[in-house]
Design a protein around this motif. Sequence first.
Motif, PDB file in Angstrom:
ATOM      1  N   SER A  67       0.862  -1.609   0.065  1.00  0.00           N
ATOM      2  CA  SER A  67      -0.226   0.364  -0.173  1.00  0.00           C
ATOM      3  C   SER A  67       1.004   0.971  -0.460  1.00  0.00           C
ATOM      4  CB  SER A  67      -0.452  -0.052   1.229  1.00  0.00           C
ATOM      5  OG  SER A  67      -1.801   0.920   1.017  1.00  0.00           O
ATOM      6  N   CYS A  68       1.508   1.417   0.688  1.00  0.00           N
ATOM      7  CA  CYS A  68       2.907   2.432   1.006  1.00  0.00           C
ATOM      8  C   CYS A  68       3.406   2.334  -0.225  1.00  0.00           C
ATOM      9  CB  CYS A  68       3.349   2.471   2.073  1.00  0.00           C
ATOM     10  SG  CYS A  68       3.197   3.015   3.802  1.00  0.00           S
ATOM     11  N   ARG A  69       4.220   1.641  -1.324  1.00  0.00           N
ATOM     12  CA  ARG A  69       4.524   1.314  -1.764  1.00  0.00           C
ATOM     13  C   ARG A  69       3.648   2.031  -3.431  1.00  0.00           C
ATOM     14  NH1 ARG A  69       6.395  -3.881  -1.291  1.00  0.00           N
ATOM     15  NH2 ARG A  69       5.749  -4.299  -3.108  1.00  0.00           N
ATOM     16  N   GLU A  70       2.621   1.700  -3.184  1.00  0.00           N
ATOM     17  CA  GLU A  70       2.035   1.871  -4.248  1.00  0.00           C
ATOM     18  C   GLU A  70       1.945   3.472  -4.486  1.00  0.00           C
ATOM     19  OE1 GLU A  70      -1.246  -1.017  -4.131  1.00  0.00           O
ATOM     20  OE2 GLU A  70      -0.351  -2.473  -5.149  1.00  0.00           O
ATOM     21  N   TRP A  71       1.133   3.915  -3.141  1.00  0.00           N
ATOM     22  CA  TRP A  71       0.578   5.233  -2.595  1.00  0.00           C
ATOM     23  C   TRP A  71       1.923   6.017  -3.504  1.00  0.00           C
ATOM     24  CZ3 TRP A  71      -3.106   7.948  -2.273  1.00  0.00           C
ATOM     25  CH2 TRP A  71      -2.501   9.767  -1.715  1.00  0.00           C
ATOM     26  N   SER A  72       3.445   5.880  -2.941  1.00  0.00           N
ATOM     27  CA  SER A  72       4.142   6.449  -2.655  1.00  0.00           C
ATOM     28  C   SER A  72       5.155   7.004  -3.965  1.00  0.00           C
ATOM     29  CB  SER A  72       5.727   6.779  -1.916  1.00  0.00           C
ATOM     30  OG  SER A  72       6.135   5.406  -2.229  1.00  0.00           O
ATOM     31  N   ALA A  73       4.667   5.931  -5.241  1.00  0.00           N
ATOM     32  CA  ALA A  73       5.645   5.247  -6.243  1.00  0.00           C
ATOM     33  C   ALA A  73       6.509   5.075  -6.503  1.00  0.00           C
ATOM     34  CB  ALA A  73       5.104   6.436  -6.898  1.00  0.00           C
ATOM     35  N   GLY A  74       7.030   4.086  -4.779  1.00  0.00           N
ATOM     36  CA  GLY A  74       8.612   4.893  -4.951  1.00  0.00           C
ATOM     37  C   GLY A  74       8.331   3.139  -4.362  1.00  0.00           C
ATOM     38  N   PRO A  75      10.061   2.149  -4.135  1.00  0.00           N
ATOM     39  CA  PRO A  75      10.062   1.103  -3.174  1.00  0.00           C
ATOM     40  C   PRO A  75       9.821   1.261  -1.144  1.00  0.00           C
ATOM     41  CG  PRO A  75      11.872   1.800  -3.571  1.00  0.00           C
ATOM     42  CD  PRO A  75      11.374   2.969  -4.256  1.00  0.00           C
ATOM     43  N   VAL A  76       9.797   2.827  -1.245  1.00  0.00           N
ATOM     44  CA  VAL A  76       9.684   2.181   0.310  1.00  0.00           C
ATOM     45  C   VAL A  76       9.442   3.445   1.115  1.00  0.00           C
ATOM     46  CG1 VAL A  76      12.068   2.779   0.506  1.00  0.00           C
ATOM     47  CG2 VAL A  76      11.382   1.987   2.021  1.00  0.00           C
ATOM     48  N   ASN A  77       8.614   3.788   2.002  1.00  0.00           N
ATOM     49  CA  ASN A  77       7.676   4.776   2.354  1.00  0.00           C
ATOM     50  C   ASN A  77       9.003   5.252   3.983  1.00  0.00           C
ATOM     51  OD1 ASN A  77       6.400   7.169   2.945  1.00  0.00           O
ATOM     52  ND2 ASN A  77       5.536   6.013   4.722  1.00  0.00           N
ATOM     53  N   ALA A  78       9.728   6.541   3.854  1.00  0.00           N
ATOM     54  CA  ALA A  78       9.809   6.963   5.474  1.00  0.00           C
ATOM     55  C   ALA A  78       9.290   7.526   5.930  1.00  0.00           C
ATOM     56  CB  ALA A  78      11.073   8.229   5.165  1.00  0.00           C
ATOM     57  N   PHE A  79       8.818   7.530   7.373  1.00  0.00           N
ATOM     58  CA  PHE A  79       7.942   7.826   7.812  1.00  0.00           C
ATOM     59  C   PHE A  79       7.947   8.138   9.577  1.00  0.00           C
ATOM     60  CE2 PHE A  79       7.935   3.100   9.467  1.00  0.00           C
ATOM     61  CZ  PHE A  79       8.202   3.268  10.992  1.00  0.00           C
ATOM     62  N   SER A  80       7.731   9.025   9.386  1.00  0.00           N
ATOM     63  CA  SER A  80       7.726   9.770  10.873  1.00  0.00           C
ATOM     64  C   SER A  80       6.122   9.549  11.984  1.00  0.00           C
ATOM     65  CB  SER A  80       7.946  10.889  11.661  1.00  0.00           C
ATOM     66  OG  SER A  80       7.641  11.977  10.281  1.00  0.00           O
ATOM     67  N   LEU A  81       5.690   8.989  12.980  1.00  0.00           N
ATOM     68  CA  LEU A  81       4.935   8.722  13.500  1.00  0.00           C
ATOM     69  C   LEU A  81       4.616  10.187  14.565  1.00  0.00           C
ATOM     70  CD1 LEU A  81       4.483   5.404  13.945  1.00  0.00           C
ATOM     71  CD2 LEU A  81       3.488   6.692  11.805  1.00  0.00           C
ATOM     72  N   TRP A  82       3.420  10.996  14.535  1.00  0.00           N
ATOM     73  CA  TRP A  82       3.073  12.014  15.932  1.00  0.00           C
ATOM     74  C   TRP A  82       1.600  11.474  16.218  1.00  0.00           C
ATOM     75  CZ3 TRP A  82       6.880  15.719  15.721  1.00  0.00           C
ATOM     76  CH2 TRP A  82       7.997  15.827  14.762  1.00  0.00           C
ATOM     77  N   PRO A  83       1.747  12.385  17.528  1.00  0.00           N
ATOM     78  CA  PRO A  83       0.103  11.852  18.575  1.00  0.00           C
ATOM     79  C   PRO A  83      -0.608  12.641  17.632  1.00  0.00           C
ATOM     80  CG  PRO A  83       2.000  13.093  19.766  1.00  0.00           C
ATOM     81  CD  PRO A  83       2.626  12.530  18.300  1.00  0.00           C
ATOM     82  N   PRO A  84      -1.884  12.221  17.104  1.00  0.00           N
ATOM     83  CA  PRO A  84      -2.498  13.699  16.281  1.00  0.00           C
ATOM     84  C   PRO A  84      -2.721  14.717  16.308  1.00  0.00           C
ATOM     85  CG  PRO A  84      -4.093  11.176  16.527  1.00  0.00           C
ATOM     86  CD  PRO A  84      -2.594  11.394  17.488  1.00  0.00           C
ATOM     87  N   GLN A  85      -2.921  14.931  18.496  1.00  0.00           N
ATOM     88  CA  GLN A  85      -2.835  16.408  18.045  1.00  0.00           C
ATOM     89  C   GLN A  85      -1.652  17.307  18.395  1.00  0.00           C
ATOM     90  OE1 GLN A  85      -3.123  13.818  20.515  1.00  0.00           O
ATOM     91  NE2 GLN A  85      -1.578  13.731  22.159  1.00  0.00           N
ATOM     92  N   ALA A  86      -0.384  16.859  17.669  1.00  0.00           N
ATOM     93  CA  ALA A  86       1.087  17.388  17.611  1.00  0.00           C
ATOM     94  C   ALA A  86       1.065  18.030  16.120  1.00  0.00           C
ATOM     95  CB  ALA A  86       1.761  17.116  17.911  1.00  0.00           C
ATOM     96  N   VAL A  87      -0.124  17.389  15.013  1.00  0.00           N
ATOM     97  CA  VAL A  87      -0.221  18.024  13.516  1.00  0.00           C
ATOM     98  C   VAL A  87      -1.500  18.969  13.186  1.00  0.00           C
ATOM     99  CG1 VAL A  87      -0.214  17.002  11.616  1.00  0.00           C
ATOM    100  CG2 VAL A  87       0.464  14.928  13.476  1.00  0.00           C
ATOM    101  N   HIS A  88      -0.717  19.776  12.807  1.00  0.00           N
ATOM    102  CA  HIS A  88      -1.242  21.230  12.137  1.00  0.00           C
ATOM    103  C   HIS A  88      -1.357  21.470  10.923  1.00  0.00           C
ATOM    104  CE1 HIS A  88      -1.338  21.496  16.796  1.00  0.00           C
ATOM    105  NE2 HIS A  88      -0.349  21.364  16.910  1.00  0.00           N
ATOM    106  N   ILE A  89      -2.676  21.713  10.264  1.00  0.00           N
ATOM    107  CA  ILE A  89      -2.873  21.645   8.856  1.00  0.00           C
ATOM    108  C   ILE A  89      -2.226  23.598   9.177  1.00  0.00           C
ATOM    109  CG2 ILE A  89      -3.399  22.426   6.368  1.00  0.00           C
ATOM    110  CD1 ILE A  89      -2.467  19.675   7.440  1.00  0.00           C
ATOM    111  N   THR A  90      -1.666  24.237   8.456  1.00  0.00           N
ATOM    112  CA  THR A  90      -1.431  26.125   8.847  1.00  0.00           C
ATOM    113  C   THR A  90      -1.523  26.953   7.681  1.00  0.00           C
ATOM    114  OG1 THR A  90       1.066  25.452   8.622  1.00  0.00           O
ATOM    115  CG2 THR A  90       0.540  25.590  10.397  1.00  0.00           C
ATOM    116  N   ARG A  91      -2.054  26.407   6.435  1.00  0.00           N
ATOM    117  CA  ARG A  91      -2.375  26.797   5.777  1.00  0.00           C
ATOM    118  C   ARG A  91      -3.056  25.306   4.597  1.00  0.00           C
ATOM    119  NH1 ARG A  91       1.838  29.355   1.625  1.00  0.00           N
ATOM    120  NH2 ARG A  91      -0.192  30.075  -0.577  1.00  0.00           N
ATOM    121  N   GLY A  92      -4.080  26.231   4.269  1.00  0.00           N
ATOM    122  CA  GLY A  92      -4.899  25.363   2.135  1.00  0.00           C
ATOM    123  C   GLY A  92      -5.761  24.454   3.059  1.00  0.00           C
ATOM    124  N   ALA A  93      -6.274  23.918   4.539  1.00  0.00           N
ATOM    125  CA  ALA A  93      -6.905  23.224   4.932  1.00  0.00           C
ATOM    126  C   ALA A  93      -7.813  22.792   3.690  1.00  0.00           C
ATOM    127  CB  ALA A  93      -8.072  23.043   6.288  1.00  0.00           C
TER     128      ALA A  93
END
Length: 144
Positions: free
Chosen positions: A34-60
């Motif tokens: 799923s990650c490979r197909e979504w990213s069109a790459g051989p691997v996805n580099a992830f960083s996991l955050w608590p949802p409350q730490a992630v903010h859309i600051t422009r263009g929501a």
Amino acid sequence: MSSGKSLSGKCFCGAVEIAVDGEPMAMGYCHCDSCREWSAGPVNAFSLWPPQAVHITRGANKIGSYQKTEKSVRKWCTVCGGHLLTEHPLWGVTDVYAAVLPDLDFQPVLHVNYETTVLHLKDGLPKQKDFPAEMGGSGTLLPD
């Protein structure tokens, strides 16, 4: 949880901007189909955050969403198609793709879904067959 540290990033065209507060809960590489197909790459580099730490600051209003399974809601910019993040409601985390945060000191600690990898990496990090047991996986490690 906030350490006072904040990082920001944006989509490919800059119409959507994102910020994260504090430190990521985990960082690593996902090798699932799923990650490979979504990213069109051989691997996805992830960083996991608590949802409350992630903010859309422009263009929501310019964010599209797609939910293929109950495990993930993938989000992207509807202007340029640039990928932004994946919400994982079952695990209570949000994956902000490492490439979206240019100033993130990316320090991966593991590989997940390594059984399906198409890019074998010999980096000494643990290679989970699927996911760690605490995330509902087998917890089985594969050889480097």
